[in-house]
Scaffold this motif. Structure first.
Motif, PDB file in Angstrom:
ATOM      1  N   SER A  87      60.816  59.108  47.923  1.00 55.29           N
ATOM      2  CA  SER A  87      59.923  59.980  47.149  1.00 55.29           C
ATOM      3  C   SER A  87      58.553  60.015  47.812  1.00 55.29           C
ATOM      4  N   ALA A  88      58.088  61.218  48.121  1.00 56.13           N
ATOM      5  CA  ALA A  88      56.823  61.402  48.832  1.00 56.13           C
ATOM      6  C   ALA A  88      56.589  62.901  48.989  1.00 56.13           C
ATOM      7  N   VAL A  89      55.452  63.230  49.571  1.00 57.21           N
ATOM      8  CA  VAL A  89      55.208  64.612  49.991  1.00 57.21           C
ATOM      9  C   VAL A  89      55.499  64.691  51.489  1.00 57.21           C
ATOM     10  N   TYR A  90      56.356  65.614  51.860  1.00 54.36           N
ATOM     11  CA  TYR A  90      56.717  65.796  53.257  1.00 54.36           C
ATOM     12  C   TYR A  90      55.944  66.997  53.796  1.00 54.36           C
ATOM     13  N   LEU A  91      55.154  66.727  54.805  1.00 55.17           N
ATOM     14  CA  LEU A  91      54.265  67.743  55.373  1.00 55.17           C
ATOM     15  C   LEU A  91      54.745  68.148  56.763  1.00 55.17           C
ATOM     16  N   CYS A  92      54.630  69.422  57.028  1.00 51.10           N
ATOM     17  CA  CYS A  92      54.949  69.965  58.338  1.00 51.10           C
ATOM     18  C   CYS A  92      53.663  70.525  58.930  1.00 51.10           C
ATOM     19  N   ALA A  93      53.512  70.390  60.228  1.00 44.51           N
ATOM     20  CA  ALA A  93      52.357  70.949  60.925  1.00 44.51           C
ATOM     21  C   ALA A  93      52.828  71.584  62.219  1.00 44.51           C
ATOM     22  N   SER A  94      52.061  72.556  62.707  1.00 45.52           N
ATOM     23  CA  SER A  94      52.395  73.159  63.992  1.00 45.52           C
ATOM     24  C   SER A  94      51.121  73.361  64.802  1.00 45.52           C
ATOM     25  N   SER A  95      51.306  73.529  66.107  1.00 40.48           N
ATOM     26  CA  SER A  95      50.158  73.778  66.975  1.00 40.48           C
ATOM     27  C   SER A  95      50.611  74.491  68.234  1.00 40.48           C
ATOM     28  N   TRP A  96      49.649  75.119  68.938  1.00 40.11           N
ATOM     29  CA  TRP A  96      49.920  75.655  70.260  1.00 40.11           C
ATOM     30  C   TRP A  96      50.170  74.488  71.192  1.00 40.11           C
ATOM     31  N   SER A  97      50.966  74.674  72.183  1.00 39.23           N
ATOM     32  CA  SER A  97      51.306  73.566  73.078  1.00 39.23           C
ATOM     33  C   SER A  97      50.109  73.081  73.869  1.00 39.23           C
ATOM     34  N   ASP A  98      49.144  73.976  74.137  1.00 45.70           N
ATOM     35  CA  ASP A  98      48.012  73.519  74.943  1.00 45.70           C
ATOM     36  C   ASP A  98      46.885  72.948  74.107  1.00 45.70           C
ATOM     37  N   THR A  99      47.046  72.940  72.806  1.00 44.10           N
ATOM     38  CA  THR A  99      46.052  72.296  71.930  1.00 44.10           C
ATOM     39  C   THR A  99      46.811  71.473  70.918  1.00 44.10           C
ATOM     40  N   LEU A 100      47.536  70.512  71.441  1.00 41.24           N
ATOM     41  CA  LEU A 100      48.472  69.757  70.602  1.00 41.24           C
ATOM     42  C   LEU A 100      47.808  69.132  69.394  1.00 41.24           C
ATOM     43  N   TYR A 101      46.539  68.805  69.516  1.00 41.05           N
ATOM     44  CA  TYR A 101      45.919  68.090  68.425  1.00 41.05           C
ATOM     45  C   TYR A 101      45.400  68.996  67.331  1.00 41.05           C
ATOM     46  N   GLU A 102      45.251  70.279  67.571  1.00 42.99           N
ATOM     47  CA  GLU A 102      44.780  71.161  66.521  1.00 42.99           C
ATOM     48  C   GLU A 102      45.970  71.557  65.662  1.00 42.99           C
ATOM     49  N   GLN A 103      46.338  70.648  64.814  1.00 44.69           N
ATOM     50  CA  GLN A 103      47.536  70.813  64.006  1.00 44.69           C
ATOM     51  C   GLN A 103      47.204  71.512  62.696  1.00 44.69           C
ATOM     52  N   TYR A 104      47.983  72.517  62.383  1.00 44.83           N
ATOM     53  CA  TYR A 104      47.815  73.279  61.156  1.00 44.83           C
ATOM     54  C   TYR A 104      48.941  72.874  60.201  1.00 44.83           C
ATOM     55  N   PHE A 105      48.560  72.410  59.033  1.00 37.23           N
ATOM     56  CA  PHE A 105      49.520  71.871  58.080  1.00 37.23           C
ATOM     57  C   PHE A 105      49.971  72.901  57.051  1.00 37.23           C
ATOM     58  N   GLY A 106      51.223  72.752  56.626  1.00 33.07           N
ATOM     59  CA  GLY A 106      51.726  73.490  55.485  1.00 33.07           C
ATOM     60  C   GLY A 106      51.341  72.781  54.195  1.00 33.07           C
ATOM     61  N   PRO A 107      51.700  73.348  53.052  1.00 35.12           N
ATOM     62  CA  PRO A 107      51.333  72.763  51.767  1.00 35.12           C
ATOM     63  C   PRO A 107      52.177  71.566  51.368  1.00 35.12           C
ATOM     64  N   GLY A 108      53.286  71.366  52.066  1.00 36.68           N
ATOM     65  CA  GLY A 108      54.118  70.208  51.788  1.00 36.68           C
ATOM     66  C   GLY A 108      55.226  70.476  50.782  1.00 36.68           C
ATOM     67  N   THR A 109      56.221  69.604  50.818  1.00 37.49           N
ATOM     68  CA  THR A 109      57.285  69.574  49.812  1.00 37.49           C
ATOM     69  C   THR A 109      57.201  68.237  49.096  1.00 37.49           C
ATOM     70  N   ARG A 110      57.043  68.298  47.785  1.00 39.26           N
ATOM     71  CA  ARG A 110      57.008  67.056  47.002  1.00 39.26           C
ATOM     72  C   ARG A 110      58.435  66.692  46.613  1.00 39.26           C
ATOM     73  N   LEU A 111      58.917  65.590  47.159  1.00 39.34           N
ATOM     74  CA  LEU A 111      60.277  65.137  46.874  1.00 39.34           C
ATOM     75  C   LEU A 111      60.235  63.978  45.886  1.00 39.34           C
ATOM     76  N   THR A 112      60.991  64.124  44.821  1.00 46.03           N
ATOM     77  CA  THR A 112      61.115  63.056  43.839  1.00 46.03           C
ATOM     78  C   THR A 112      62.588  62.674  43.726  1.00 46.03           C
ATOM     79  N   VAL A 113      62.881  61.412  43.966  1.00 50.72           N
ATOM     80  CA  VAL A 113      64.252  60.909  43.872  1.00 50.72           C
ATOM     81  C   VAL A 113      64.357  60.066  42.599  1.00 50.72           C
ATOM     82  N   THR A 114      65.226  60.490  41.709  1.00 53.79           N
ATOM     83  CA  THR A 114      65.355  59.795  40.409  1.00 53.79           C
ATOM     84  C   THR A 114      66.558  58.855  40.367  1.00 53.79           C
TER      85      THR A 114
END
Lengths: 114, 113
Positions: A87-114
């Motif tokens: 259970s956590a928020v899973y975040l995805c990010a992407s970037s141009w290959s030549d600016t690997l560190y300028e990562q742009y994040f999505g809003p995330g998926t909140r996963l809850t395991v009951t």
């Protein structure tokens, strides 16, 4: 253009079930990252894609976790036999290959395991 | 070796005051130090970043101070506003061969009127 999108935004699943989380990166971004954010914790690196290959899978916590990327675009993170500690928020990010560190994040998926 | 330690965990600052968040790292190979801002329900957004060849970088009200010998860097928010209330994460990365970022645990900043 659109930012990074993730689906679903929320997922509640029963312990032991498999889940798939989807990430659509920014168009043209060749690098894609998955992170996990637990309550009160920072972002934990899971896996990194450059194109369709994954040079760094070192953060995947167990063999129940896997990810793939197709067409250099959409990525899916799969968690098999989910456990409560997943259970956590899973975040995805992407970037141009030549600016690997300028990562742009999505809003995330909140996963809850009951 | 890969840790980034961030403090404080939470911070309350009066409107107009200076907010200061500190981070320390261990791996001397790190050469990129970004700060991210995260609002509830949103993903983190890059705020400002610095490389170790400079000791300070300023963008508007946000300044990063970097101390290479002490392996520390900090974020200063001048004239803090209620809209700055968010969680802030520091991070560190190493160029070439290890593109992932190592994040601190976050600071929850609240600006009170």
């Amino acid at each position: 253009g659109a930012g990074v999108s993730q689906s679903p935004s929320n997922k509640v699943t029963e312990k032991g079930k498999d889940v798939e989380l989807r990430c659509d990166p920014i168009s043209g971004h060749t690098a894609l990252y998955w992170y996990r954010q637990s309550l009160g914790q920072g972002l934990e690196f899971l896996i990194y894609f450059q194109g369709n290959s994954a040079p760094d899978k070192s953060g995947l916590p167990s063999d129940r976790f896997s990810a793939e990327r197709t067409g250099g675009s959409v990525s899916t993170l799969t968690i098999q036999r989910t456990q409560q500690e997943d259970s956590a928020v899973y975040l995805c990010a992407s970037s141009w290959s030549d600016t690997l560190y300028e990562q742009y994040f999505g809003p995330g998926t909140r996963l809850t395991v009951t | 070796q890969q840790q980034v330690k961030q403090s404080p965990q939470s911070l309350i600052v009066q409107k107009g005051g200076i907010s200061i968040i500190n981070c320390a790292y261990e791996n001397t190979a790190f050469d990129y130090f970004p700060w991210y801002q995260q609002f509830p329900g949103k993903g983190p957004a890059l705020l400002i970043a610095i490389r170790p060849d400079v000791s300070e970088k300023k963008e508007g009200r946000f300044t990063i101070s970097f101390n290479k010998s002490a392996k520390q860097f900090s974020l200063h928010i001048m004239d803090s506003q209620p809209g700055d209330s968010a969680t802030y994460f520091c991070a560190a990365g190493k160029n070439f061969g290890n593109e992932k970022l190592t994040f601190g645990t976050g600071t929850r900043l609240t600006i009170i009127p």
